[in-house]
Scaffold this motif. Structure first.
Motif, mmCIF file in Angstrom:
data_model
loop_
_atom_site.group_PDB
_atom_site.id
_atom_site.type_symbol
_atom_site.label_atom_id
_atom_site.label_comp_id
_atom_site.label_asym_id
_atom_site.label_seq_id
_atom_site.Cartn_x
_atom_site.Cartn_y
_atom_site.Cartn_z
ATOM 1 N N HIS A 77 51.062 52.735 31.056
ATOM 2 C CA HIS A 77 49.723 52.685 30.439
ATOM 3 C C HIS A 77 49.059 51.367 30.816
ATOM 4 C CE1 HIS A 77 50.693 56.084 27.747
ATOM 5 N NE2 HIS A 77 51.859 55.486 27.517
ATOM 6 N N MET A 78 48.480 51.307 32.001
ATOM 7 C CA MET A 78 47.769 50.078 32.391
ATOM 8 C C MET A 78 46.406 50.049 31.681
ATOM 9 S SD MET A 78 50.093 48.928 34.287
ATOM 10 C CE MET A 78 51.491 49.547 35.249
ATOM 11 N N GLN A 79 46.044 48.875 31.214
ATOM 12 C CA GLN A 79 44.768 48.595 30.516
ATOM 13 C C GLN A 79 44.344 49.721 29.561
ATOM 14 O OE1 GLN A 79 42.827 47.963 34.516
ATOM 15 N NE2 GLN A 79 40.999 48.618 33.472
ATOM 16 N N LEU A 80 45.341 50.231 28.836
ATOM 17 C CA LEU A 80 45.055 51.310 27.886
ATOM 18 C C LEU A 80 44.292 50.783 26.666
ATOM 19 C CD1 LEU A 80 45.575 54.270 26.857
ATOM 20 C CD2 LEU A 80 47.623 53.352 25.730
ATOM 21 N N PRO A 81 43.149 51.375 26.331
ATOM 22 C CA PRO A 81 42.506 51.050 25.049
ATOM 23 C C PRO A 81 43.296 51.752 23.941
ATOM 24 C CG PRO A 81 41.011 52.223 26.563
ATOM 25 C CD PRO A 81 42.398 52.392 27.079
ATOM 26 N N PHE A 82 43.897 50.981 23.034
ATOM 27 C CA PHE A 82 44.832 51.594 22.080
ATOM 28 C C PHE A 82 44.926 50.741 20.827
ATOM 29 C CE2 PHE A 82 49.474 52.836 21.180
ATOM 30 C CZ PHE A 82 49.153 54.119 20.779
ATOM 31 N N MET A 83 44.844 51.352 19.675
ATOM 32 C CA MET A 83 45.024 50.705 18.377
ATOM 33 C C MET A 83 44.135 49.462 18.229
ATOM 34 S SD MET A 83 49.110 51.287 17.695
ATOM 35 C CE MET A 83 49.036 50.794 15.987
ATOM 36 N N GLY A 84 42.879 49.613 18.646
ATOM 37 C CA GLY A 84 41.894 48.555 18.425
ATOM 38 C C GLY A 84 41.927 47.423 19.416
ATOM 39 N N THR A 85 42.691 47.579 20.500
ATOM 40 C CA THR A 85 42.726 46.543 21.537
ATOM 41 C C THR A 85 42.963 47.219 22.886
ATOM 42 O OG1 THR A 85 43.760 44.433 22.144
ATOM 43 C CG2 THR A 85 45.199 46.077 21.138
ATOM 44 N N VAL A 86 43.156 46.420 23.917
ATOM 45 C CA VAL A 86 43.366 46.992 25.259
ATOM 46 C C VAL A 86 44.622 46.354 25.855
ATOM 47 C CG1 VAL A 86 42.401 47.241 27.588
ATOM 48 C CG2 VAL A 86 40.875 47.291 25.602
#
Ligand code: URP
Ligand code: ZN
Ligand code: ZN
Length: 477
Positions: free
Chosen positions: A61-70
């Motif tokens: 998961h490169m540069q995944l936007p997840f759980m309020g951050t990236v």
């Protein structure tokens, strides 16, 4: 540009032999003893080393936007770190928000991934359902070379796929000749257990594994295998971390089901004691889902890999730095889930797999590249040292050693879950598209050099399966 690798032992999943390997224009052109090469070819001495297919990490998961951050690692830094460790291809994930068109999300990820230094491909997650999803799945398979769709059975209130979504998506995948994949954890149980733990005042990272006990994974693994079986579509379970989930996979396979399992390097080697460390930063750095498990699960997972009931190894490389993990101070459910590993997967697996007598070098190749290439339908272009294959190659020095550390790794994250582990067996050289991208500590990754790899649908196999499934379906297709 041409390179000749001389004097090594070529290892494929089905055997090994002493041979030179000649690469030209990004492809393997010849394999044999004492090969002739044009005068301009770069010579690489692989004496005493193994020459193997470059690693394929089928779960990043490169540069995944997840759980309020990236996630802190982008497609360039992450693939470059992979090249330093012998991994030459990733399969990352497009994860649309519910209500977002799959094609819009796909285009967004394609844009982000343009800076990849190594070849890459995408699984696409199905996080919601309507007619547009049905239509976009077809475009993705037929025009964009996506042959795998992911279902998060966890992360309720965000990207969780309900049983209803899975049913529709599995049927559509079958029609299109795609495989379905799943993050198997019961999202409702996780949600309720998290609430209970917070109410009891358990707010730190030590509560993370308590909110996701092994049965949470076992239930979902069993359910998704049954769903896939009813629909008649092959299923691939990502990051299998428990004896329970492995048991369901093993049973289904023994009954002839096309069920595949992936195990993470982290789950094979790290146990749940990390969450009981009183240092928040240390414990939070290990928060990922499913969590690291008690040691007895690790023995089972190694056996799963040895027996072939688990076919692939991955990392779920999803990096968050200490300041990001700190978002969950006082509430463990807000700690961004994810850990790194792309650079170290091959070395820790060689050390603890081959050197420990659990895997042969051929089985190592199967588990680090060839099986992923076969399951996701890019074999033998990837995952093999054969004439005509892409020249994605790792020259592996079985006697090289290092101590893994965040201070020396190339990954763009301030923590390493394998910190202090001594490994024996390292990439001395990594070739990507026939060019030397890593040579004895010298990383020559090129921003944007990686190519998007299309993965064709599985029609020959699926035609028979589709027919069988239609015959069993009350809706007759
Ligand atoms: O904790 C994890 N694994 N983070 C990435 C998202 C996922 O579940 O794979
Ligand atoms: Zn997951
Ligand atoms: Zn993941």
């Amino acid at each position: 540009m041409s390179v000749i690798i001389r004097g090594g032992t070529v290892v494929n999943a089905n055997g090994r032999r002493r041979a030179d390997v000649y690469c030209e224009d990004g492809k393997i052109k010849a394999i044999g003893i004492d090969l002739d090469a044009p005068s301009g070819a770069e010579e690489l001495d692989a004496g005493g080393q193994y020459v193997m297919p470059g690693g394929i990490d089928p779960h990043t998961h490169m540069q995944l936007p997840f759980m309020g951050t990236v996630a802190s690692e982008d497609f360039y830094t992450g693939t470059a770190a992979g090249l330093a460790g012998g991994t030459t291809m990733i399969i990352d994930f497009v994860i649309p928000n519910p209500q977002q068109r799959l094609m819009d999300a796909y285009r967004q990820w394609r844009e982000w991934s343009e800076k990849s230094a190594a070849d890459y491909s995408f699984h696409v997650a199905v996080t919601w359902w309507d007619d547009s999803v049905h239509a976009d799945m077809k475009t993705l398979v037929e025009d964009e070379g996506v042959n795998s769709f992911k279902h998060f059975m966890a992360y309720k209130g965000a990207i969780m796929a309900t049983d209803e979504i899975m049913y529709h998506s599995f049927r559509r995948a079958l029609e299109l000749g795609a495989i379905v994949t799943a993050h198997a954890e019961n999202g409702e149980l996780v949600f309720q257990l998290q609430k209970d733990l917070l109410e009891k005042g358990l707010t730190g990272p030590e509560a993370h594994p308590l909110s996701r006990p092994p049965k949470v994974e076992g239930e979902a693994a069993h359910r998704v295998i049954q769903f896939a079986d009813v629909v008649g579509v092959p299923v691939y379970l990502v990051h299998v971390s428990t004896r329970e989930a492995l048991g369901h996979i093993t049973r289904a396979r023994s009954e002839g089901a096309r069920v595949f399992g992936e195990v993470l390097a982290g789950h094979l080697l790290i146990d749940d004691s990390v969450y009981r460390n009183p240092d928040f930063e240390y414990a939070a750095a290990h928060v990922m889902s499913p969590p690291f498990r008690p040691k007895s699960h690790q023995d089972a997972l190694w056996k799963g890999l040895q027996s072939g009931n688990l076919q692939t190894t991955a990392t779920d490389h999803c990096c968050f730095c200490a300041d990001q993990k700190a978002m969950g101070k006082g509430d463990f459910t807000q700690i961004p889930n994810g850990t790194a590993g792309i650079e170290d997967r091959m070395a820790v697996l060689w050390t603890n797999g081959v050197n420990a007598g659990r895997l042969t070098p051929e089985e190592f190749v199967a588990a680090t590249s060839a099986n992923a290439a076969q399951i996701f339908n890019i074999f033998p272009r990837k995952g093999s040292i054969s004439v005509g294959a892409d020249a994605d190659i790792v020259v592996w020095d079985p006697s090289a050693t290092k101590t893994i550390s965040k201070n020396t790794h190339h990954q763009n994250v301030d923590f390493n879950i394998f910190e202090g582990m001594e490994v024996t067996g390292l990439a001395s050289h990594t070739l990507s598209q026939g060019a030397i991208a890593y040579a004895n500590g010298d990383l020559r990754a090129v921003n944007g050099k990686g190519r998007y790899v299309k993965r064709p649908a599985f029609h020959p196999m699926f035609d028979a399966l589709t027919k069988a499934a239609r015959a069993n379906s009350p809706r007759k297709g």
